[in-house]
Design a protein around this motif. Structure first.
Motif, PDB file in Angstrom:
ATOM      1  N   ALA A   2       0.913  -1.189   0.008  1.00  0.00           N
ATOM      2  CA  ALA A   2      -0.077  -0.035  -0.078  1.00  0.00           C
ATOM      3  C   ALA A   2       0.766   1.398   0.023  1.00  0.00           C
ATOM      4  O   ALA A   2       1.612   1.181   0.703  1.00  0.00           O
ATOM      5  CB  ALA A   2      -0.916  -0.127   1.266  1.00  0.00           C
ATOM      6  N   PRO A   3       0.566   2.429  -0.870  1.00  0.00           N
ATOM      7  CA  PRO A   3       1.146   3.761  -0.879  1.00  0.00           C
ATOM      8  C   PRO A   3       1.195   4.313   0.460  1.00  0.00           C
ATOM      9  O   PRO A   3       0.235   4.173   1.421  1.00  0.00           O
ATOM     10  CB  PRO A   3       0.521   4.272  -1.963  1.00  0.00           C
ATOM     11  N   LEU A  40      -5.148   0.486   0.211  1.00  0.00           N
ATOM     12  CA  LEU A  40      -5.068   1.757   1.477  1.00  0.00           C
ATOM     13  C   LEU A  40      -4.369   0.946   2.436  1.00  0.00           C
ATOM     14  O   LEU A  40      -4.796  -0.350   2.811  1.00  0.00           O
ATOM     15  CB  LEU A  40      -6.370   2.057   1.853  1.00  0.00           C
ATOM     16  N   GLU A  41      -3.343   1.440   3.334  1.00  0.00           N
ATOM     17  CA  GLU A  41      -3.054   0.937   4.597  1.00  0.00           C
ATOM     18  C   GLU A  41      -3.939   0.601   5.357  1.00  0.00           C
ATOM     19  O   GLU A  41      -5.263   1.216   5.525  1.00  0.00           O
ATOM     20  CB  GLU A  41      -2.192   2.069   5.143  1.00  0.00           C
ATOM     21  N   ASN A  42      -4.134  -0.535   6.292  1.00  0.00           N
ATOM     22  CA  ASN A  42      -4.992  -0.927   7.124  1.00  0.00           C
ATOM     23  C   ASN A  42      -5.193   0.121   8.170  1.00  0.00           C
ATOM     24  O   ASN A  42      -4.621   0.867   8.475  1.00  0.00           O
ATOM     25  CB  ASN A  42      -4.787  -2.267   7.782  1.00  0.00           C
ATOM     26  N   GLU A  43      -6.427   0.009   8.789  1.00  0.00           N
ATOM     27  CA  GLU A  43      -7.101   0.925   9.734  1.00  0.00           C
ATOM     28  C   GLU A  43      -6.009   1.155  10.962  1.00  0.00           C
ATOM     29  O   GLU A  43      -5.781   2.099  11.586  1.00  0.00           O
ATOM     30  CB  GLU A  43      -8.232   0.540  10.285  1.00  0.00           C
ATOM     31  N   VAL A  44      -5.148  -0.035  11.164  1.00  0.00           N
ATOM     32  CA  VAL A  44      -4.281   0.014  12.556  1.00  0.00           C
ATOM     33  C   VAL A  44      -3.096   1.105  12.251  1.00  0.00           C
ATOM     34  O   VAL A  44      -2.623   1.959  12.972  1.00  0.00           O
ATOM     35  CB  VAL A  44      -3.781  -1.508  12.977  1.00  0.00           C
ATOM     36  N   THR A  78      -8.671  -2.827   1.768  1.00  0.00           N
ATOM     37  CA  THR A  78      -9.445  -1.817   1.160  1.00  0.00           C
ATOM     38  C   THR A  78      -8.644  -1.267  -0.048  1.00  0.00           C
ATOM     39  O   THR A  78      -7.758  -0.996  -0.079  1.00  0.00           O
ATOM     40  CB  THR A  78      -9.640  -0.631   2.297  1.00  0.00           C
ATOM     41  N   GLN A  79      -9.522  -1.076  -1.153  1.00  0.00           N
ATOM     42  CA  GLN A  79      -9.005  -0.877  -2.374  1.00  0.00           C
ATOM     43  C   GLN A  79      -9.693   0.436  -2.973  1.00  0.00           C
ATOM     44  O   GLN A  79     -10.733   0.641  -2.515  1.00  0.00           O
ATOM     45  CB  GLN A  79      -8.924  -2.059  -3.445  1.00  0.00           C
ATOM     46  N   VAL A  80      -8.759   1.136  -3.624  1.00  0.00           N
ATOM     47  CA  VAL A  80      -9.387   2.213  -4.515  1.00  0.00           C
ATOM     48  C   VAL A  80     -10.040   1.742  -5.666  1.00  0.00           C
ATOM     49  O   VAL A  80      -9.718   1.041  -6.319  1.00  0.00           O
ATOM     50  CB  VAL A  80      -8.251   3.115  -4.898  1.00  0.00           C
ATOM     51  N   LEU A  81     -11.353   2.209  -5.825  1.00  0.00           N
ATOM     52  CA  LEU A  81     -12.218   2.012  -6.958  1.00  0.00           C
ATOM     53  C   LEU A  81     -11.975   3.024  -8.183  1.00  0.00           C
ATOM     54  O   LEU A  81     -11.530   4.117  -7.812  1.00  0.00           O
ATOM     55  CB  LEU A  81     -13.876   2.118  -6.650  1.00  0.00           C
TER      56      LEU A  81
END
Length: 245
Positions: A2-3, A40-44, A78-81
Motif C-alpha cells: 500500500a502507498p 489503502l493502508e489498514n486501519e491499525v 481496502t482498495q481504491v475504486l
C-alpha cells in the motif's frame, strides 16, 4: 504494497478528525497519489501514523466507501475504486463531456448499417416506417475501461463513416454537417444487463445498468438523432440541479 501517504491533521480545527482524514484520502485518490486498484493502508497502521483512534479511522474509511471511492474486499483489504463519471443532464454528448473532464475517451464502432426504419424509430424521428435510417452501435471507454454501450439512429441523409465515429463523438459529426442541436427529450431509467451487454461492459451477469433514451432536435425542430444508451451503474452517475418554484 500500500502507498504510504502523509497528511496534516489539524487537531485545533473545528472540523471533525474523521472528516479531515476522509478529505485527505479523497484528495489523494482524485489527485492520482492513490490510483484505481491500489490498496489503502489498514486501519491499525493509519491510526498509528496519525495518532487517531481506530473508530475515527474506520469512520473516515466508511465515508469513502459510502461515496463509492473505496471498497472493502475480504482477504484483500481496502482498495481504491475506479472513480465514477458524473455527468450533468444537459444537451451534450458523452464524448464531449469526457474530453472536458480529462477522461481520455476512446470509441469502438461495433456496427454501422443502413436499414429500413422500424415503426417506433420512424415515429421518434418523424419518418415514414421503412424509410432508410443509419443505425450505429458503439462501445465507449474511459481510460481504457468500458463505460457505455450506445445505439443511435440517424435519418438516412447522414453518412458517417466508421473512422469518423471512432475518432470523435457523434455530436461532433453532426455539427460538422451543419446541424445545430437545440433541444432534446430524454428519459433515464435502469435495468439488468443482458449477457452480451455485461460482457462488453465488463460487468457481472445481470448487473444493474443505467439507461438513457434521447431524441435530439435541431434549431428547425426536426429530429436528427435517436439515442438508446446503456451505462455502467458502478461507474456512472447522472446529475441534475433542481430549482423550486
Amino acid at each position: 504494497m500500500a502507498p504510504v501517504l502523509t497528511f496534516d491533521i489539524d487537531r485545533s480545527s473545528p472540523t471533525p478528525l474523521y472528516f479531515q482524514l476522509a478529505q485527505a484520502i479523497e484528495g489523494a485518490i482524485t489527485g492520482g497519489a492513490l490510483p484505481s486498484g491500489s490498496k489503502l493502508e489498514n486501519e491499525v497502521l493509519l491510526a498509528q501514523r496519525y495518532g487517531l483512534s481506530r473508530p475515527t479511522v474506520r469512520r473516515a474509511v466508511q465515508e469513502l466507501v459510502d461515496k463509492g471511492l473505496l471498497v472493502r474486499k475480504r482477504g484483500v483489504g481496502t482498495q481504491v475504486l475506479q472513480p465514477h463519471v458524473r455527468r450533468s443532464v444537459e444537451l451534450t454528448s458523452l464524448y464531449d463531456d469526457l474530453v472536458r473532464g480529462g477522461e481520455a475517451p476512446t470509441t469502438e464502432v461495433l456496427s454501422l448499417d443502413r436499414v429500413p426504419a422500424p415503426g417506433e424509430v420512424a415515429e421518434d424521428l418523424e419518418l415514414q416506417e421503412g424509410d432508410e435510417v443509419v443505425v450505429l452501435r458503439r462501445l465507449r471507454r474511459s481510460h481504457g475501461e468500458p463505460l457505455a454501450l450506445m445505439t443511435n439512429h440517424l435519418p438516412g441523409r447522414f453518412s458517417p463513416t466508421v473512422e469518423e465515429l471512432a475518432e470523435r463523438g457523434l455530436y461532433q459529426y453532426l455539427r460538422s454537417q451543419g446541424v445545430h442541436l437545440r433541444v432534446a427529450h430524454q428519459r433515464i431509467g435502469a435495468r439488468l444487463a443482458r449477457a452480451e451487454e455485461a460482457r462488453l461492459l465488463d460487468e457481472p451477469p445481470r448487473a444493474a445498468l443505467l439507461t438513457m433514451q434521447r431524441v435530439a432536435f435541431d434549431d428547425h425542430g426536426t429530429p436528427v438523432e435517436l439515442g438508446r444508451h446503456l451505462y455502467r451503474a458502478s461507474r456512472y452517475d447522472f446529475e441534475a440541479t433542481l430549482v423550486g418554484r
